[in-house]
Each structure stands twice: as structure tokens, then as C-alpha cells.
Design a protein around this motif. Sequence first.
Motif, PDB file in Angstrom:
ATOM      1  N   THR A   5      -4.303 -14.740   3.742  1.00 54.40           N
ATOM      2  CA  THR A   5      -5.051 -13.792   4.559  1.00 54.40           C
ATOM      3  C   THR A   5      -5.366 -14.444   5.892  1.00 54.40           C
ATOM      4  N   LEU A   6      -4.899 -13.816   6.970  1.00 59.56           N
ATOM      5  CA  LEU A   6      -5.193 -14.299   8.317  1.00 59.56           C
ATOM      6  C   LEU A   6      -6.477 -13.614   8.784  1.00 59.56           C
ATOM      7  N   THR A   7      -7.520 -14.392   8.994  1.00 55.71           N
ATOM      8  CA  THR A   7      -8.806 -13.847   9.414  1.00 55.71           C
ATOM      9  C   THR A   7      -8.780 -13.610  10.912  1.00 55.71           C
ATOM     10  N   VAL A  14      -7.631  -6.874  17.540  1.00 54.76           N
ATOM     11  CA  VAL A  14      -6.237  -7.230  17.339  1.00 54.76           C
ATOM     12  C   VAL A  14      -5.551  -6.156  16.508  1.00 54.76           C
ATOM     13  N   PHE A  15      -4.332  -5.868  16.882  1.00 54.27           N
ATOM     14  CA  PHE A  15      -3.447  -5.001  16.129  1.00 54.27           C
ATOM     15  C   PHE A  15      -3.904  -3.553  16.004  1.00 54.27           C
ATOM     16  N   SER A  16      -3.583  -2.801  17.011  1.00 52.36           N
ATOM     17  CA  SER A  16      -3.653  -1.352  16.868  1.00 52.36           C
ATOM     18  C   SER A  16      -2.600  -0.973  15.829  1.00 52.36           C
ATOM     19  N   ASP A  35      -6.125  -5.314   5.686  1.00 51.63           N
ATOM     20  CA  ASP A  35      -7.264  -4.791   4.927  1.00 51.63           C
ATOM     21  C   ASP A  35      -8.169  -3.989   5.858  1.00 51.63           C
ATOM     22  N   GLU A  36      -9.229  -3.434   5.285  1.00 49.80           N
ATOM     23  CA  GLU A  36     -10.096  -2.546   6.048  1.00 49.80           C
ATOM     24  C   GLU A  36     -10.893  -3.252   7.138  1.00 49.80           C
ATOM     25  N   THR A  37     -10.967  -4.592   7.081  1.00 50.92           N
ATOM     26  CA  THR A  37     -11.673  -5.338   8.120  1.00 50.92           C
ATOM     27  C   THR A  37     -10.744  -5.771   9.251  1.00 50.92           C
ATOM     28  N   GLY A  38      -9.450  -5.484   9.117  1.00 53.82           N
ATOM     29  CA  GLY A  38      -8.475  -5.863  10.132  1.00 53.82           C
ATOM     30  C   GLY A  38      -7.750  -7.156   9.830  1.00 53.82           C
ATOM     31  N   ASP A  84      -9.781   4.078   5.765  1.00 52.31           N
ATOM     32  CA  ASP A  84     -10.626   2.927   6.128  1.00 52.31           C
ATOM     33  C   ASP A  84      -9.954   1.988   7.133  1.00 52.31           C
ATOM     34  N   ARG A  85      -8.802   2.401   7.682  1.00 52.59           N
ATOM     35  CA  ARG A  85      -8.003   1.664   8.676  1.00 52.59           C
ATOM     36  C   ARG A  85      -7.128   0.575   8.072  1.00 52.59           C
TER      37      ARG A  85
END
Length: 194
Positions: A5-7, A14-16, A35-38, A84-85
Motif C-alpha cells: 500500500t502506497l500511502t 494525487v490521482f484523479s 482505497d477510499e482514502t486515496g 466512496d472514491r
Amino acid sequence: MQAITLTIPPNLNVFSDDELYAFCLANPELHIERDETGHIIIMPPTGLESSFTNNDLQTEVSIWNRKTKSGRVSDSNGGYTLPDRSMRAPDVGWVSKERLMSVLPEELKKFAHICPDFVIEVRSESDNLTELQAKMDKWLQNGVRLGWLVDPQSKTTTIYRPDQEPEEKPFTETLSGENVLVGFTLNVQEVLTY
């Protein structure tokens, strides 16, 4: 090998959706989700046995869908952008015609903003069971109407339904598509050859 997982720092946007799609295209050898936090999740390839299992299960859903013509089936390469994106790709996904009518055809060429009605996640050799269970809960929170977590290690399938506790069944018991995949049944033990 486990997923990485890249935080992404919270102050960075970052990343549309388009940038995520471009990132995935630039790295076709990687299986990428968000994930939902991006945070970006990079998963290792599965072993061949897990690939066989995914394919066998997808084939069964595809045969049923070909007969009913009630939606579309995706494999583990098909990414869905969820409410949730997050962007997730189930091992097997099915979307009803009704849900697909809300999506423009050009959106389907990328990670469309749609949630599948039904998903199957298969526990591979490298998967953490607790993380997979949490992923199944996220599928439900985003609109999945029925989900199966197939675990070849324990030879069980856990059935996920909205607003209900998960239900575990042995591979020997026939599963039903219930009111989601109407008329679909599957005996995992009969389908998977070990």
C-alpha cells in the motif's frame, strides 16, 4: 509476497480518476487498486491455482449470464470506481442491465463510476483473510447486493448480503444467486478441481 500500500499524504490531491487510469496503463504488469482514502494498493500476481479458480468461477457466472442476458460479467482486470472514491477490481463482478443503463458507453472504457451488483473474491495464497473480509464489507457499503468470499484454504464460501451477518458455507453446499443472479446456482466443490 503481500500487497503493498502506497500511502499518499493527505495534503496531496494525487490521482484523479483519469490520472489513476493513466497510471494503471503505464504499469500494465501491476494489479492496482485505490482505497477510499486515496492510497494506492499494488497486489502481487496470484499463483496459477488461484488463477484457475478465478477463471472457473467466472466461467460459471458467464454461462449463466449468456443464457439470461441480464447484465455483464467482469474479470479481475475490470476496475470499478465506487461511491466512496475507491477503485476496486473483484475477481468476478456482475452488473445488471439496469445499473449499466446509468453509465455512458465511453465511461466503460475506463474505471466507470458504477458498483457491481454481485462480486466474488477468491482468497489466494498471499491474501490476508482479515483484509479480504474488510474488502467484502466495503463492497457492501458501496452497493453490492450479494458477495461471495471463496476460500480454497478452508474450503468454505462466506456469503455477504446488505444488513446481514456473513454466512459461511462449505464447498459441498450449493450456493444460490438469490434475488440478484436469479436462477443461478453453484456447487463450488463440483466446479473446482483440485
